[in-house]
Design an enzyme around this catalytic site. Structure first.
Site, PDB file in Angstrom:
ATOM      1  N   PRO A   2       0.702  -1.254  -0.194  1.00  0.00           N
ATOM      2  CA  PRO A   2      -0.018   0.152   0.082  1.00  0.00           C
ATOM      3  C   PRO A   2       0.904   1.310  -0.053  1.00  0.00           C
ATOM      4  O   PRO A   2       1.916   1.415   0.801  1.00  0.00           O
ATOM      5  CB  PRO A   2      -0.708  -0.102   1.288  1.00  0.00           C
ATOM      6  CG  PRO A   2      -0.198  -1.217   2.123  1.00  0.00           C
ATOM      7  CD  PRO A   2       0.712  -2.118   1.121  1.00  0.00           C
ATOM      8  N   GLU A   3       0.521   2.203  -0.751  1.00  0.00           N
ATOM      9  CA  GLU A   3       1.197   3.424  -0.770  1.00  0.00           C
ATOM     10  C   GLU A   3       0.193   4.637  -0.256  1.00  0.00           C
ATOM     11  O   GLU A   3      -0.696   4.324   0.113  1.00  0.00           O
ATOM     12  CB  GLU A   3       1.444   3.765  -2.320  1.00  0.00           C
ATOM     13  CG  GLU A   3       2.333   2.615  -2.914  1.00  0.00           C
ATOM     14  CD  GLU A   3       2.892   3.000  -4.191  1.00  0.00           C
ATOM     15  OE1 GLU A   3       3.288   4.164  -4.588  1.00  0.00           O
ATOM     16  OE2 GLU A   3       3.110   2.109  -5.061  1.00  0.00           O
ATOM     17  N   LYS A  51       3.233   6.262   4.815  1.00  0.00           N
ATOM     18  CA  LYS A  51       2.600   4.891   5.170  1.00  0.00           C
ATOM     19  C   LYS A  51       2.474   4.552   6.445  1.00  0.00           C
ATOM     20  O   LYS A  51       2.183   3.640   6.763  1.00  0.00           O
ATOM     21  CB  LYS A  51       3.638   3.974   4.266  1.00  0.00           C
ATOM     22  CG  LYS A  51       3.967   4.519   2.792  1.00  0.00           C
ATOM     23  CD  LYS A  51       5.062   3.547   2.527  1.00  0.00           C
ATOM     24  CE  LYS A  51       5.206   3.643   0.680  1.00  0.00           C
ATOM     25  NZ  LYS A  51       6.500   2.804   0.278  1.00  0.00           N
ATOM     26  N   ARG A 294      14.045  -3.157  -4.585  1.00  0.00           N
ATOM     27  CA  ARG A 294      12.748  -3.202  -5.355  1.00  0.00           C
ATOM     28  C   ARG A 294      12.839  -3.108  -6.873  1.00  0.00           C
ATOM     29  O   ARG A 294      13.791  -2.501  -7.373  1.00  0.00           O
ATOM     30  CB  ARG A 294      11.920  -2.124  -4.732  1.00  0.00           C
ATOM     31  CG  ARG A 294      11.674  -1.581  -3.188  1.00  0.00           C
ATOM     32  CD  ARG A 294      10.982  -2.958  -2.620  1.00  0.00           C
ATOM     33  NE  ARG A 294       9.525  -3.134  -3.273  1.00  0.00           N
ATOM     34  CZ  ARG A 294       8.589  -2.426  -2.923  1.00  0.00           C
ATOM     35  NH1 ARG A 294       8.532  -1.488  -1.969  1.00  0.00           N
ATOM     36  NH2 ARG A 294       7.386  -2.292  -3.417  1.00  0.00           N
TER      37      ARG A 294
END
Ligand SMILES: [Zn+2]
Length: 305
Positions: A2-3, A51, A294
């Site tokens: 989730p961002e 976040k 990432r």
């Protein structure tokens, strides 16, 4: 993962559902030791920064939640369900504590008469959107977060001090611009660094860079300030749009093969998870590479160095 859009969406929904109400807080899995300290207390306010979520029951009783890569909330109506899975914490309106009682569960039932829940599967066909009105939510359950713990005001202040500006909070972006302008780190890494900007994750990072037609490999100090400002300004409506239904759509209708109308699922992004496929704009194969653990996606033609 989730961002910021997702975090602010939860804060907004949970505010409508629970702020100003006394909540029953329980941690049946035994992995949140301080549940008792806030059980039965009134939820004053919900903070969303980058976040991070903070459910404030008192100045020194802030339930800090970071969803991390795998965390997610489930929302439900009516009776509490039997505990299932690695349930970290459950918050419910006190009136919802009627499991096993004869009180009839409220609306939003499915055909089996079970209280409805939504469980979002990341990147699955289920986009997690729900027709459930926040005001109807009776309880929420948290599973898989990277953190769920009770903060006092000092801890919360320290957290805020570590985080860069959050576009969804209307923060002043200048501190982020200044850090980028001084940095030899690649811009793609800086966008993901929560101490530079908070709330941007892997999808927004890739898509903001593409929309700016910017090489991810440029050092921060080599990116013109006007471009950094343009990316910040671009991020605000994109993040807000992503709060509506948990979908992040970054492509413009003119760049999608199907043009106007609701974008088809494969057409919602320019480069994110589109490696090996042709760029919608120039036809070059979208590339993928690991950067700081990432995956980074970009079009080597549209985003040439
Ligand atoms: Zn391209």
């Amino acid at each position: 993962m989730p961002e910021g859009n997702e975090i602010h969406r939860w804060a907004e929904r949970h505010t409508k559902a629970f702020v100003g109400k006394k909540l029953h807080v329980e941690a049946p899995g035994g992995r949140f030791a301080d549940a008792d300290a806030i059980d039965g207390k009134t939820l004053k306010k919900i903070h969303a920064v980058g976040k991070h979520l903070g459910y404030e029951f008192g100045p020194d009783a802030i339930l800090h939640v970071h969803l991390g890569r795998y965390g997610d909330w489930t929302e439900g109506v009516g009776e509490l369900l039997p505990v299932k899975g690695a349930l970290r914490v459950r918050l419910s309106r006190q009136c919802a504590k009627k499991a096993g009682s004869s009180a009839s569960p409220r609306s939003a039932q499915d055909d089996n008469g079970e209280a409805s829940t939504t469980r979002h599967g990341w990147y699955s066909e289920d986009d997690g959107s729900t027709s459930l009105e926040p005001a109807d939510v009776d309880w929420i359950e948290l599973r898989g977060p990277s953190d769920c713990s009770l903060y006092d005001r000092e801890q919360w202040k320290k957290l805020l001090g570590r985080l860069g500006p959050d576009a969804l909070n209307g923060d002043d972006p200048e501190p982020a611009f200044a850090k980028i302008a001084r940095s030899k780190t690649q811009i793609a890494a800086l966008l993901m660094d929560q101490s530079v900007l908070s709330g941007i994750g892997n999808i927004y990072r890739a898509e903001l860079l593409y929309r700016a037609r910017l090489s991810p490999f440029l050092a921060g100090k080599d990116v013109p300030k006007t471009t950094v400002e343009a990316m910040w300004n671009d991020s605000i409506p994109l993040l807000k749009a992503g709060m509506v239904d948990r979908r992040i759509v970054t492509t413009l209708p003119k760049d999608r093969p199907h043009g106007e109308g609701k974008p088809l699922k494969p057409e919602v992004h320019y480069v994110y998870r589109r490696h090996g496929k042709p760029c919608w704009v120039c036809g070059t194969k979208v590339q993928r590479q690991e950067m700081a653990g990432r995956s980074l996606y970009w079009c080597p033609t549209c985003q040439a160095e």
